[in-house]
Structure formats: C-alpha cells, structure tokens
Design an enzyme around this catalytic site. Structure first.
Site, mmCIF file in Angstrom:
data_model
loop_
_atom_site.group_PDB
_atom_site.id
_atom_site.type_symbol
_atom_site.label_atom_id
_atom_site.label_comp_id
_atom_site.label_asym_id
_atom_site.label_seq_id
_atom_site.Cartn_x
_atom_site.Cartn_y
_atom_site.Cartn_z
ATOM 1 N N TYR A 1 -4.479 6.862 4.015
ATOM 2 C CA TYR A 1 -5.555 5.930 4.375
ATOM 3 C C TYR A 1 -6.031 6.223 5.797
ATOM 4 O O TYR A 1 -5.237 6.613 6.669
ATOM 5 C CB TYR A 1 -5.048 4.496 4.365
ATOM 6 C CG TYR A 1 -5.097 3.774 3.044
ATOM 7 C CD1 TYR A 1 -6.232 3.785 2.250
ATOM 8 C CD2 TYR A 1 -4.007 3.011 2.628
ATOM 9 C CE1 TYR A 1 -6.276 3.077 1.058
ATOM 10 C CE2 TYR A 1 -4.035 2.293 1.441
ATOM 11 C CZ TYR A 1 -5.177 2.334 0.656
ATOM 12 O OH TYR A 1 -5.219 1.622 -0.516
ATOM 13 N N GLU B 1 -2.483 -3.835 3.329
ATOM 14 C CA GLU B 1 -1.761 -4.855 4.091
ATOM 15 C C GLU B 1 -1.958 -4.638 5.589
ATOM 16 O O GLU B 1 -1.099 -4.973 6.402
ATOM 17 C CB GLU B 1 -0.271 -4.898 3.728
ATOM 18 C CG GLU B 1 0.021 -5.425 2.349
ATOM 19 C CD GLU B 1 -0.350 -4.452 1.251
ATOM 20 O OE1 GLU B 1 -1.210 -4.793 0.390
ATOM 21 O OE2 GLU B 1 0.195 -3.331 1.231
ATOM 22 N N ASN C 1 -12.218 1.223 -1.970
ATOM 23 C CA ASN C 1 -10.818 1.055 -2.363
ATOM 24 C C ASN C 1 -10.657 -0.220 -3.182
ATOM 25 O O ASN C 1 -10.955 -1.311 -2.683
ATOM 26 C CB ASN C 1 -9.920 0.970 -1.130
ATOM 27 C CG ASN C 1 -8.451 0.820 -1.497
ATOM 28 O OD1 ASN C 1 -7.860 1.708 -2.104
ATOM 29 N ND2 ASN C 1 -7.875 -0.327 -1.158
ATOM 30 N N GLU C 2 -10.243 -0.067 -4.425
ATOM 31 C CA GLU C 2 -10.015 -1.223 -5.306
ATOM 32 C C GLU C 2 -11.187 -2.211 -5.243
ATOM 33 O O GLU C 2 -11.010 -3.419 -5.147
ATOM 34 C CB GLU C 2 -8.705 -1.918 -4.939
ATOM 35 C CG GLU C 2 -7.481 -1.046 -5.150
ATOM 36 C CD GLU C 2 -6.168 -1.750 -4.838
ATOM 37 O OE1 GLU C 2 -5.196 -1.529 -5.573
ATOM 38 O OE2 GLU C 2 -6.117 -2.511 -3.859
ATOM 39 N N GLU D 1 -1.889 4.541 -7.407
ATOM 40 C CA GLU D 1 -0.918 3.734 -6.681
ATOM 41 C C GLU D 1 0.169 3.275 -7.651
ATOM 42 O O GLU D 1 0.026 2.248 -8.312
ATOM 43 C CB GLU D 1 -1.563 2.517 -6.018
ATOM 44 C CG GLU D 1 -2.454 2.828 -4.838
ATOM 45 C CD GLU D 1 -2.881 1.574 -4.089
ATOM 46 O OE1 GLU D 1 -2.381 0.474 -4.421
ATOM 47 O OE2 GLU D 1 -3.716 1.681 -3.173
ATOM 48 N N TYR E 1 8.683 -1.677 2.738
ATOM 49 C CA TYR E 1 8.150 -1.608 1.376
ATOM 50 C C TYR E 1 9.206 -1.266 0.323
ATOM 51 O O TYR E 1 8.874 -1.025 -0.833
ATOM 52 C CB TYR E 1 7.004 -0.585 1.298
ATOM 53 C CG TYR E 1 5.921 -0.953 0.315
ATOM 54 C CD1 TYR E 1 4.905 -1.835 0.664
ATOM 55 C CD2 TYR E 1 5.903 -0.429 -0.973
ATOM 56 C CE1 TYR E 1 3.904 -2.179 -0.231
ATOM 57 C CE2 TYR E 1 4.907 -0.759 -1.881
ATOM 58 C CZ TYR E 1 3.915 -1.634 -1.504
ATOM 59 O OH TYR E 1 2.931 -1.976 -2.392
#
Length: 653
Positions: free
Chosen positions: A80, A126, A184-185, A265, A332
């Site tokens: 990203y 996030e 993105n999404e 993802e 994560y």
C-alpha cells in the site's frame, strides 16, 4: 474436499496445462484470458504473495523483513502507498527516510520479489483516514472517494506526483511492479460512483500506460463486486479462512468470466481494537485454505505477512455502532510478528508453499535479538496546561465557538481548548456534549485540577465544580480517523458546542500543540530547557508529562516497553513517537521499541504523556517480549462488543 472445489481443481489443472504450452516473449506482464492465467515474459505465472507496509516498519529493517518473506517461498509482495504519509501537509511531498518508497521497491527487487502495488488513493489498511490526508476535510462539504470536484483535483495532483515515480518500476520497464490496484474495496463504500472510478482509470492509464495490468479488489458479496469493479480493471476478490472458496471464486467469475483466479487479501490474522480481545486466526485453518486455493491454481496474497506498528498517530479506527480505535501494534497475528520474527504460522505456511513451487534453499533468518533493559524511573515535567509556551509558542487562536483540528490545520495529536466558567458552580454541574461532539477524548481541568473526561459515543456528560471566571482547560485527543465505511469524513476536536449547566460555552482560546516538534528538538531533556514550571495541585492526575533516561549498556536491541499501572497516553524515545498505550483497556500491554532507535553510548531519552493518572511508582519496564491481555479487564468490558470479522468479509459465505 467439497465437490465444488474438486470441479475447480480439475478445470484449473487443464488451464495450467494449457498455459504451459505458451512461448516466452519480451519482458512483459499480462493476463492470458484464453488460458486463465498471468503471463510473465510470455510464460505462465502464478504469484504467491504477502502484504507488507513500509510505512509501519523502520527503513533499517526493510531488508530483513523482505529476505524473510523471500525465504518463506513468496515470489511477490503487496504494498500500500498511504497518501497522507507522503503529503501530510497539502503540496509538501516527502519521499525521504522511512518514506523512501523507491528505496523500498529497490530492496524488494534486489531480494527477488515482485511487487503488487496498491497506490490508492484510498487504502483502508486500518491506517489513519484510510490513507487520505486530513487536510482534505478543510473543505467541509467534500465528498471523499467520489467525483466531487475538490476531491478529484487533490487526487489528480497527488497521482501526478506519485505515478510518474512508479512508472520506471513497472516490470515492463525493468522494475518489479507487475500489477497496480486502482482504488481499494470501493464496493464497500456508499458512493458507488462509476464516474470516479472512470476518472481514476484514465489517470492511471495516462501515467502508467495502456499495457499495465490494473485491478480492483472487493469483498466477497455481489453488491461489493458490482460497485467496486469497472471494465478495463481486472476484478479480484478478498476473503478469509471461514469462506466457501469455490463459491467465492465463482463470484469472481461472475464479474471476470476469464482470467486468473485471485484472492487479493487472504486474511492470515486480524486487527485489534482497544478494549476488545486480541484477534487470533488459527494457523492450521490458514494453511488448509491456502493449500486449497493453490491446488485450484489461484493467485494468493496473504494479508498481512508482516503487520508492523502504527507508530505516532497513524492508527485508524472503525465506526459501526460506535467509534473503535485501532491499537498501536499492527501485529495482526501475521506469519512475521510485529518485530519481524518468524512464527510457527510462518513455518506452516512455508511447508504449504513448497508443495507448489521451489523455495530458496538455506535457513530462515533468525529473529532479531531482543533485550530486557529493565526498569527506568521517570520524574514529572509538568502539566500540559502549564507548558503551553513550549508546545504552542505562537499562542492561541481566539474563537467564539470551538474550531476543529482541521480548521486549525493541526491534523494529528492533541489540541487544548481554554475558556472560563460563566458562573459559580458550587454544586456538581453537568458539562455536556449534546451532539456527541467530542472527537475523540477530552480531558477536562478547572484551574489545573483534573475533573475527568468525555469520550466519543460513550461518555457524553461530566460533572464539574468551580467559581465564575475559573479557567477551564479541555485537552482533546485525536484517537485516529475512521478508515473504513461511510464515516471517513471524520473531523477531530470539539466539533460542536459544549453546554455547562444551562450555558453554551463560548469565547474559546484554542492552542495547537506541537508536542512532537518540541520533543524532536530535544525537549525536555536538553540542557538549555531544564527549567520547568512548578506543578499545580495533584500533578499525578490528568494530562502530565514525565521524563527519564535509559542509560546505554553497549547494546541496541529490540525491546518492548511496558507501563505497568499507568493509564493512557503517548511515549517518545529519542524523539520518536512510539504510539499510544492504554493499559486498562488492552489488549496491547507493551510498545515495540526498534533496537536501532537506541544509542549504545549516549543516554536514551524517554518522554511520557500520561493523560489520566500515573502510578505512585513512576517506573517503566523494558522487556524482551511483547505482552497482550487474553481477556478484557473488568474496567473496559462494559458495553464493549466482541470483535467482528465482517468488516473485510473475512467470514463471509
């Protein structure tokens, strides 16, 4: 194995076989729609990739993490690009130091890793405001992630800076970027603005060329795929371990009838919010689903492979039924830990990968050395209200009504709002945020005496006492802007009036606080500025600064800082903002301290901003391992729901 999976396997084995008969060409990367695969230099190619965020890892550890990913058997990484990390102030772009994206790409190239680039402009991740810069909110009516004129002008200006830097790194130009994601999404966002996507497609094509493989990623639902896909951008899906794999890829086929299967993802873990149990995803589940996807011939990117850390103020937040801030650690539960250490999950994933491709020979690089430096005692510097000359040397801005962080052009951290009590308050009198206008936490003092706090969505009333004319200080903390969903227009500060009893509070003095700048400049440890104000009453309660030093011992190793019995605040070491701590809420109990940050010969300066209350023994502890609470504490358990994995469709069926 499910019948659907078997059918997919049989069909894809035929496709892979067909791809194997293709001949090599010039250096190129493309999609073979006839044989449902990628082509690299004219030959069939399948990537097995992992997500890594350079913005969450200090640059001196980039190579270490990349080598470990390569040694696991990955042939690509997914990256990203957070817009706000590079353009925190409008028109001022920074690609140096930890922001040197091209150096990161070069290190990946040297390591033998291809790159799947996700330049946004929105990234979610996030990350604070999903990577969008907060200065966009200076336009109060701006519609983010849409064809809104103000938004698109800012996006166009940014992409005109970023994408030309990326073009030489395209695989066809001799670099290692094989595919580029657009937005993105987007299907998860309410706008569903195809004109916006078309404009982005035009910009990307203009700067990167018509032959670059561009794609979209969306959640595993028809609605998300419908709003997030666009002709000319290859449609991919994302999902986690509890998903019907065959059904998910059939959904991709609905929108992309031909071409490679891609899970952009695949969730190896999950994020953590303050006050909620730590999220853990079983390694065996991850490996089972990974193996099934690879048997089907799918291309897979594991999100995350290493999460890293939300240093400073870069954590994001969610807002569904209430505001939920993401913790400092972005561990994560990934195959590589927050500190970049190989885990058992990594070993298991490596065993799966080597069934499908040759992995590099040789041992996995070891974990970085850790050291428990022990206790350090801190001493009080002073209350924030008494240090305004240091943190806000230009003085306050006067306003009849409160101004937001964005209006003050202070986008992160803390601001102090000061007014006077309009009347005598001999009895406890409610201070009310009637429109839920505290974004996100407000620490209230009267004449230097801490009264308590207001908190977004949860604590909207606080009783205070005092005399007419007394000074009321309200320190407001920005806990990170919402990074997902319809509420990313997340203004910070006092975003509406406060009411005290029957009075609307007015006549504010608003102090932007450059705490980071002061500490980066050597304060409070520098010898020229050791004269601190005399602490006011009850100095250990409310927003107070503390300082100390970790003496050098010749070692500069990774360590983890624990603030036992401290409450909530921020920590800096040698001028670097490590992030937030919040011991009673958890689940994070320690802050990651990268070893190279420490000096082996000079005292290491520690500064702590404690917002609520320090312990009687003002000590901090440097440990050789991280700590997370397994269960929520009694203090934080009330009204806090169990974590949900639906935000990124990790469990969608």
């Amino acid at each position: 194995m499910a019948v659907g999976v078997v059918l997919f396997v049989a069909v894809n084995l035929v496709y892979l076989s067909a791809c194997g008969n293709l001949v090599s060409g010039e250096r190129s990367f493309s999609i073979d729609y006839k044989n449902n695969c990628f082509l690299k230099d004219g030959k069939p190619f399948r990537y097995i990739s992992g997500s890594i965020h350079y913005s969450r890892i200090p640059q001196y550890y980039w190579k270490d993490r990349l080598v470990k990913m390569y040694m696991t058997g990955l042939n690509a990484i997914q990256v990203y690009v957070p817009w706000n990390f590079h353009e925190a102030v409008e028109g001022v772009n920074d690609f140096t130091g930890d922001r040197d994206l091209e150096r990161f790409l070069d290190l990946a190239n040297q390591t033998g890793l291809l790159v799947i680039l996700r330049p946004g402009p929105y990234i979610c991740a996030e990350w604070e405001m999903g990577g969008l810069p907060a200065w966009l909110l200076q336009k109060p009516n701006i519609i983010l992630r849409s064809a809104d004129t103000d938004y698109m002008q800012a996006v166009s200006n940014w992409l005109a800076v970023l994408l030309p830097k990326m073009k030489p790194w395209l695989y066809s130009n001799g670099g290692n970027i094989i595919t580029v994601q657009v937005e993105n999404e987007y299907g998860s966002y309410f706008a569903c603005d195809y004109n916006y996507l078309r404009h982005l497609r035009t910009l990307f094509r203009f700067f990167l060329g018509e032959d670059t493989v561009m794609f979209t990623t969306d959640g595993n639902t028809d609605k998300e795929m419908k709003c997030g896909t666009l002709e000319g951008l290859y449609a991919t899906v994302d999902f986690g371990t509890d998903t019907d794999i065959a059904k998910a890829f059939r959904r991709q086929r609905t929108f992309e009838p031909r071409g490679p299967l891609v899970n952009s993802e695949f969730y190896t873990g999950w994020l953590d919010h303050w006050g909620e149990p730590r999220a853990v995803v079983d390694a065996q589940k991850v490996c089972t689903v990974l193996q099934e996807m690879l048997v089907m011939g799918a291309n897979v990117n594991m999100y995350m492979f290493e999460g890293g850390t939300n240093f400073g103020y870069w954590n994001g937040a969610d807002h569904d039924t209430r505001f939920r801030s993401v913790v400092t650690s972005y561990d994560y539960d990934a195959p590589l830990s927050e500190a970049g250490d190989p885990t058992e999950k990594l070993s298991a994933i490596r065993d799966v990968i080597k069934q499908f491709r040759d992995i590099p020979s040789g041992p996995m690089p070891p974990a970085t050395p850790k050291f428990a430096y022990g206790f350090v005692t801190l001493k009080e510097v002073g209350n924030v209200s008494a240090l305004l000359d240091t943190f806000s040397p230009s003085g306050p801005v006067k306003s009849q009504h409160p101004l937001t962080f964005e209006e003050m052009k202070q986008y992160y951290g803390y601001m102090l709002y000061r007014t006077t009590l309009p009347r005598d308050l001999s009895e406890p009198t409610p201070l009310i945020s009637p429109l839920n206008g505290v974004h996100d936490r407000a620490y209230v003092s009267v004449n230097g005496v801490f009264q308590g706090l207001l908190e977004r969505d949860t604590v909207l009333v606080l009783n205070v006492t005092g005399q007419q004319g007394d000074t009321m200080d309200i320190l407001v903390e920005n806990m990170g802007r919402v990074n997902f969903g319809s509420q990313i227009n997340d203004h910070k500060g006092l975003v509406s009036d406060l009411i005290l009893g029957k009075d609307v509070l007015t006549d504010w003095k608003i102090y932007p606080l450059d705490i980071d700048g002061a500490i980066a400049g050597g304060w409070p440890h520098s010898g020229s500025r050791m004269s601190f104000p005399v602490p006011q009453r009850d100095p250990s309660v409310g927003p107070v600064l503390y300082m100390g030093t970790l003496q050098p011992n010749g070692l500069a190793r990774d360590t983890f800082l624990k603030l036992t019995e401290w409450t909530k605040g921020q920590v800096w070491i040698n001028g670097m903002n490590l992030g937030r701590y919040w011991q009673p809420r958890g689940p994070q109990q320690t802050l990651y301290v990268p070893g190279p940050l420490l000096s082996t010969t000079l005292p290491n300066n520690i500064t702590v901003l404690e917002l609520e209350g320090a312990p009687a023994q003002r000590r901090v502890l440097f440990m050789d391992r991280p700590q997370f609470t397994v269960k929520r504490s009694k203090q934080s358990s009330a009204s806090l729901p169990s974590p949900t994995f639906s935000r990124r469709n990790a469990t969608s069926q």
